[in-house]
Structure formats: structure tokens, C-alpha cells
Design a protein around this motif. Structure first.
Motif, short mmCIF file in Angstrom:
data_model
loop_
_atom_site.label_atom_id
_atom_site.label_comp_id
_atom_site.label_asym_id
_atom_site.label_seq_id
_atom_site.Cartn_x
_atom_site.Cartn_y
_atom_site.Cartn_z
N SER A 548 10.02 11.55 7.82
CA SER A 548 8.93 12.45 8.31
C SER A 548 7.78 12.17 8.08
O SER A 548 6.94 12.76 8.97
N SER A 549 7.45 10.95 7.33
CA SER A 549 5.93 10.71 7.45
C SER A 549 5.45 9.91 8.78
O SER A 549 4.27 9.77 8.72
N GLY A 550 5.99 9.29 9.20
CA GLY A 550 5.84 8.70 10.21
C GLY A 550 5.78 6.81 9.88
O GLY A 550 5.39 5.96 10.23
N TYR A 551 6.42 6.26 8.65
CA TYR A 551 6.38 5.65 7.50
C TYR A 551 7.57 4.42 7.35
O TYR A 551 8.08 5.52 7.21
N GLY A 552 7.65 3.52 7.41
CA GLY A 552 9.27 3.01 7.32
C GLY A 552 8.70 2.75 5.70
O GLY A 552 7.68 2.96 4.81
N ALA A 553 10.01 3.18 4.92
CA ALA A 553 10.37 3.56 3.47
C ALA A 553 9.41 2.17 2.68
O ALA A 553 9.40 1.94 1.77
N ALA A 554 9.94 0.37 3.63
CA ALA A 554 9.08 -0.19 2.97
C ALA A 554 7.44 -0.62 2.74
O ALA A 554 6.59 -1.18 2.34
N SER A 555 7.07 0.64 3.58
CA SER A 555 5.69 0.54 3.64
C SER A 555 5.27 1.65 2.80
O SER A 555 3.95 1.70 2.00
N LEU A 556 5.92 2.16 1.51
CA LEU A 556 5.86 3.12 0.66
C LEU A 556 6.04 2.64 -0.62
O LEU A 556 6.59 2.21 -0.43
N THR A 557 4.76 2.31 -1.57
CA THR A 557 5.08 2.62 -2.46
C THR A 557 4.31 3.35 -3.73
O THR A 557 4.00 4.98 -3.60
N GLU A 558 5.41 2.95 -4.52
CA GLU A 558 4.76 4.19 -5.75
C GLU A 558 4.16 3.46 -7.31
O GLU A 558 4.17 1.97 -7.39
N ARG A 559 3.39 4.71 -7.99
CA ARG A 559 3.13 4.39 -8.91
C ARG A 559 3.44 5.23 -10.35
O ARG A 559 2.77 6.30 -9.98
N ILE A 560 4.18 4.73 -11.30
CA ILE A 560 4.65 5.43 -12.23
C ILE A 560 3.21 5.99 -13.59
O ILE A 560 2.85 4.91 -14.37
#
Length: 681
Positions: A548-560
Motif C-alpha cells: 500500500s505504501s508504494g515502497y518495496g518490502a526491501a526498502s522498509l526497515t525496522e527498529r525494535i
């Protein structure tokens, strides 16, 4: 098996440095070989191809040089750009020593426009490595000086290559006029202390002895992929002896290799004395050839003390401690010196400047004190200020700051699960990443190695600056209800599933313990159940947001942000999903738009329902490690929960969908998922 004479390799390295370094200081070299041979994004230079790594170009391979060689690049500029971030710089100093005074950007080379030569003398210096090549025309295997380097087209760096002139070819396919291209020989030697060396092909084929027919025999490397032979075969053209490279593989093959490491650091053009580690065979493209050791922070608005520290860092880097010490009691002189270095002091009082000067002149901790602090340091310490800031929404409207952070407390949709207590839209953010060093064979954070196992970035091992990147982007922060998380976590700790994960972690830790690691309790390295919960939720949301965001999953990162309370910090349970870019001014807003109440509720429900199903169920849903298994995940796999390496901060470890939602298991062991049954969502 005997070792290669050090003199031979030193001559090879020196010859390569003088003739082939595209950014060498010698004028005769600079005129002919200043053309670039490739390009890379700052993020790849930080995590994949930093100093000491091997970058495979179209026709040969190079190794980015150590920071000593970067100095001659920066000397071509009157001003060296740096990133001012005291919180991260303090961590770098803690690991590498108080002499580090700056975080420097990569020497970026802009595209040429018209006749402009701006930036033509910038770039990352590199050395050709491996320095043994194989001719594709006749299989000749030899050192770098036996081949000819060509790069005649200024706008086609991909055409740069080494050729074997007067190549006799094989089977009459001679190409003596232009020569045949050469490719790197893939075999290398490395050790747990981070040294890397060429494979001693001549000694290998002659079984540790010299060739009886020639002092420097001609070798050939032939591929043998048919019949009973596996891999390459080395043949001596003088005496006719042959030996397969398959013999050098595995623990048995390691006994046939040199028993002592020569201590070579190709990125530094230097050798260490007294390395007691045993070399091991490694291929040029192996994933364990280079592990980056980095630290990163999200830039927060600074306190007055941090502003003073930032100014002190700038004065220390630009003016030097000796000059500040000489004129420290003359504020007007400090102002003049700072103005000459483009250090902005307008709006600062004399007391502000005097406080920064005092910070510069404050004596550093002794080495014993620094080592004690380093032993007690926890990477979570970098996350605590970020968590605390996000807990103070009253500060959010006061965003007239230079941090680049803009966050907005978002209203919760009435139907959103109450276990998600807060939603914060991160409209703008800035993330700074710094390189501490690297390791080989074993990744640093997996085995809790001693810090001195980090391979040094400079010849003396004491850099005065380290490379860093500055990324800008956006994100969404979700916070779970802390009391609900604590109650759920206590129920999980008593389950057989958690005990199985704990036992698997101990087995994994002990089997992958580095040869140079220190003894620690594996349970201290096991994240608590709340981290598993947040981590699994993060991966589920990343998969859903990518649609939904227009970004590929590899472009999203996490910070826990998932840890229990200690005397030093309060408990945390939150996650930040963001996207950043190091070579642009930011991102497009598609991710932060999903924080709108209606969008977020739909997205969370879809992510949790999708997490309740997997095409590998019921096998995936009931996966529980048991002796002798040591995998660090439960009900999670590539079909349902795993993310790309660029997205996950723990390499797809510590994931289990059973902590997220209720799942049926083949064994009948029921585990209470934090969000309950997916049918009730």
C-alpha cells in the motif's frame, strides 16, 4: 606446508600500488589512471562493500582501501564535510578510542555536467584484489604484473579490464594482438583475526615445495566440472604436477593449508606480526568474507548539553586540540579561527563558546576506565533516548530544530485493537550510521566477541575519524500497552515453547562460538518474549505495508524497542517501521500516509489475519526446535514471516507467529497469542 615468502607479496602489493592505484599521488600515475572503475551507493559502501570487502566489478575485483588512503582524497579539499552527532560519536569513541574526532561522509563524486571537472578527483580509493588472475583464453594463472590494465573510455568504467597479452589460447584460438581478458582467481585464505591473503597456488600444486624445473613456474587453472573431479585443478606448466582445489576444502583440507597466518591486511597494504590463528580457505564471493560492524541512531532534538558537545566536536575536528588549548582563554581568537573554518557561531554567547572549549580540553577517560565502560555497554543504550522522546508528545509541536525530526501524535481509530496504545507518524526523520570496523568468518554480534577482534581501519589501529552516512526518510511508530505486554510476557516464560526456544538458543550460541570470543552466558543474549512479539508483528506489517505504501518490502526497515525494565532504563514495547535514503533529500510520504486512523486499522487487521495463515501450515505453525536443532525461530518461514536482509535487524531470527496470534499446533501445546484469535479481529 611452508608459507609464501613475505618479500614476494610485498613486491606484488607495492608494484600494484604504484602502477594501478587510480588515485595514487604519483603524477605519472594520476594522469593515466585517475578514471573511475565503478560506482556504489553510500548504503552499499556502509553495509556490503566497505573497507576490506571485495567488490566484484564486471571484469575484475577491487577492495576499498583503509582510511589512511582516504586522507589523500580529502587533502584535495579545503573543507572536509562531517556529520555532527555527539550521541553516535560518543559510542564510536567508546569502541575505538578518544582520538576519534569526526564522522565523515563518503567522498561523493557528482556526475559531470558539460565541461565541469567538479568532483573528478573524489571517490573511494581501492586496490585490485585478488591480485592473482586467470586468463580466460589459455587458463594461465599468474600475479597482477603479468597482465596489462586498460581503461581507455572515460565514460565507460565497465570497460576497464586486465588482459593477457600474447595469449597463446587453447586449441589454436590464439588472440596475441589484443589479448584475452583475465578474471580473478577465486580462492583466498583468511583467519578469525580478520586477515586475508592470496592462495599460495605454486606451493599448493607442488605440495609445499619449490618447482624442480623452474624458480617461477607458469601455472594454469582449469575448471573440471565433468567426471569424478570437482572444482578447479591447478597444473604446473614446467614440471607437469597437478592438484585439485577440492583437497583444500573442509576440516581435512584445512590441515593441508599453511598452519600459520601471515597477518596480511590488503586494504591497508600492510602485514601484522604474530598472528597465531590458522588460515582457512574461503571463496571470493563467500557471504562470511566480510561482516560490517556499524552503529546507527535516529537524530533527536538536542539538549543544551548536547549542543555544547556538538560544538566541541566541531572545534576539536576543525581546529585541533592544540590550537584550542593555545587560544582557549581568548574567545575572540576562537571566534576568528572558527569563522575561517566556516563554523557558525552567530547567536552563541561567550559563555557558550567557553563551555565548548572546556569540553574540548577536558581530559579523556583512561584506557582502563574506557574498557570498563565498554564492557558494560549495551547496544540498547542507543535506543533509549529515542524511546524516551517518543514518550513525550508534549514536545512534538516544538519542532523548530535542526535535527530533521518531525513527528505527529495520531488519533487512534476506535476499532483499533486497544493493545496498540499509541500511533505516531514520523513525517520526517534523519538516521546517522557509522562504521566501527569489520570481521571475517564470524559475525561480531552473534558471538559477543572481544572488541579487539574488529579489523582495524587504519595501519596504526587508531583512526581519527570513521565513515558515516546520513539517511533521510519517514516512518510509523506503534506502541503496545506496556502493562498488557508485561502480563502476557510472564505467561509465555512458563510455557514449554519458550523453554524450547531458550534451549535452541543455547545450542546455537555454543556451536557458533567464535575462536576469539569471550565466555558469556547465552541466556543474556536471548531477547525476551516481548522482542519476539514486536519482531514478528513488525515483519507482518512490513509485508502488508509494501502493498500500500508504494515502497518495496526491501526498502522498509525496522527498529525494535523491546526490553524489560532495569535499574538503568524503563521497560519498552514499540516498533518503528521506516524507509530512508542516503542519496536523496527524503522520501515521498507514501509510508507515513498509512498512519491515518482508517488506513492503519485496515492494515493491522489484514497483517494479523495474514500472519494466521501460511502456505506451509501445519508444518510451519507447529515448528518447534528440539535437540539437536538450533534454529532461532518457531512458526515462521519465507512464506509467512521472513523479510529481506535489508529490512530485518536480526537476520530473520527471533520470530514466531504463535506469539502474535493463536495458532493450532499439531502437538496440542496451546500458546496465548498477544492479539488472540484472528477470527476476533
Amino acid at each position: 606446508m611452508t608459507e609464501l615468502p613475505p618479500q614476494l607479496s610485498n613486491e606484488m602489493v607495492r608494484d600494484e600500488h604504484e602502477k594501478l592505484d587510480p588515485l595514487g599521488d604519483a603524477e605519472e600515475c594520476a594522469v593515466k589512471n585517475r578514471a573511475k572503475v565503478g560506482s556504489a551507493r553510500p548504503s552499499s559502501l556502509l553495509y556490503t562493500y566497505g573497507p576490506g570487502a571485495i567488490m566484484d566489478l564486471p571484469n575484475f575485483a577491487i577492495m576499498p582501501a583503509g582510511l589512511d588512503d582516504w586522507e589523500m582524497i580529502w587533502k584535495r579539499r579545503d573543507h572536509v564535510p562531517s556529520i555532527l552527532e555527539p550521541r553516535l560519536l560518543d559510542v564510536v569513541r567508546l569502541h575505538l578510542g578518544p582520538q576519534v574526532d569526526a564522522l565523515r561522509r563518503f567522498p561523493w563524486q557528482p556526475k559531470r555536467m558539460g565541461m565541469s571537472s567538479e568532483g573528478s578527483d573524489l571517490g573511494i580509493p581501492g586496490r585490485v584484489f585478488p591480485q592473482w588472475l586467470r586468463c580466460t583464453g589459455c587458463d594461465y594463472l599468474g600475479p597482477l604484473p603479468r597482465f596489462q590494465y586498460t581503461n581507455t573510455h572515460p565514460f565507460r568504467p565497465d570497460l576497464a579490464q586486465f588482459t593477457h597479452k600474447n595469449c597463446p589460447g587453447r586449441g589454436g584460438s590464439s588472440n596475441k594482438k589484443s589479448g584475452n581478458p583475465a578474471v580473478p582467481a577465486q580462492h583466498l585464505l583468511t583467519c578469525t583475526n580478520g586477515h586475508l591473503d592470496e592462495f599460495p597456488y605454486s606451493l599448493w600444486v607442488h605440495r609445499g615445495k619449490n618447482c624442480p624445473k623452474a624458480e617461477f613456474p607458469d601455472l594454469k587453472m582449469r575448471d573440471a566440472n565433468v567426471g569424478k573431479s570437482v572444482g578447479s585443478t591447478i597444473a604446473c606448466g614446467s614440471c607437469g604436477q597437478t592438484r585439485g582445489m577440492a583437497e583444500a576444502q573442509g576440516s581435512v583440507g584445512r590441515d593441508k593449508l599453511p598452519q600459520k597466518c601471515r597477518g596480511r591486511h590488503p586494504h591497508l597494504n600492510a602485514f601484522d606480526n604474530g598472528c597465531d590463528a590458522r588460515p582457512a580457505l574461503i571463496m571470493m564471493g563467500a557471504s562470511n568474507l566480510w561482516f560490517a560492524s556499524t552503529q546507527s541512531i535516529i537524530v533527536m532534538p538536542r539538549t543544551d548539553a548536547e549542543e555544547t558537545e556538538a560544538l566541541a566536536d566541531r572545534l576539536r575536528a576543525e581546529l585541533g586540540v592544540e590550537q584550542v588549548k593555545q587560544f582557549g582563554d581568548q574567545i575572540d581568537v576562537i571566534r576568528a579561527l572558527a569563522g575561517a573554518k566556516n563554523i557558525e557561531l552567530d547567536g552563541l554567547t561567550d559563555d557558550d563558546i567557553a563551555a565548548a572549549v572546556a569540553d574540548v580540553l577536558e581530559p579523556s577517560d583512561s584506557e582502563e576506565v574506557r574498557q570498563e565502560k565498554l564492557a558494560a555497554w549495551d547496544p540498547v543504550d542507543l535506543l533509549v533516548p529515542e524511546w524516551r522522546y517518543l514518550q513525550k508528545p508534549a514536545l512534538f509541536p516544538q519542532q523548530q530544530n535542526s535535527s530533521g525530526l518531525m513527528v505527529t501524535e495520531m488519533p487512534r481509530e476506535t476499532n483499533l485493537d486497544p493493545k496498540i496504545s499509541r500511533v505516531v507518524a514520523v513525517n520526517k526523520m534523519k538516521k546517522v550510521n557509522a562504521v566501527l570496523g569489520f570481521t571475517r568468518l564470524d559475525e561480531m554480534d552473534r558471538v559477543n566477541d572481544l572488541v579487539n577482534r574488529l579489523v582495524k581501519l587504519t595501519r596504526n589501529g587508531k583512526p581519527t575519524w570513521v565513515p558515516a552516512t546520513e539517511d533521510r526518510g519517514e516512518g510509523i511508530f506503534l506502541q503496545l500497552d506496556l502493562e498488557t505486554v508485561a502480563t502476557w510476557e510472564q505467561s509465555i516464560l512458563a510455557t514449554p515453547l519458550w523453554e524450547a526456544h531458550r534451549a535452541a538458543h543455547r545450542r546455537n550460541f555454543e556451536r557458533r562460538f567464535s575462536e576469539t570470543a569471550k565466555n558469556v552466558d547465552p541466556d543474556l543474549r536471548l531477547p525476551p518474549p516481548r522482542y519476539w512479539l514486536l519482531h514478528t508483528l513488525s515483519h507482518s506489517l512490513i509485508r502488508e505495508m509494501a502493498m500500500s505504501s508504494g515502497y518495496g518490502a526491501a526498502s522498509l526497515t525496522e527498529r525494535i524497542y523491546g526490553w524489560t525494565s532495569t535499574p538503568q532504563r524503563e521497560a519498552a514495547a514499540g516498533l518503528l517501521i521506516c524507509t530512508t535514503a542516503s542519496d536523496s533529500e527524503g522520501t515521498l510520504g507514501g509510508l507515513v500516509a498509512l498512519s491515518e486512523p482508517a488506513h492503519l486499522h485496515r492494515l493491522v487487521v489484514a497483517a494479523l489475519r495474514r500472519a494466521s495463515r501460511c502456505s506451509s501450515d501445519p508444518v510451519c505453525a507447529s515448528r518447534t526446535p528440539s535437540d539437536p536443532e538450533d534454529f532461532l525461530h518457531g512458526a515462521a518461514c519465507h512464506c509467512c514471516s521472513f523479510a529481506s536482509e535489508t529490512s530485518c535487524e536480526k537476520a530473520n531470527r527471533f520470530l514466531d507467529r504463535r506469539f502474535l496470534v493463536n495458532l493450532p499446533t499439531a502437538t496440542g501445546e496451546s500458546v496465548s497469542g498477544f492479539f488472540g484469535s484472528p477470527d476476533d479481529l
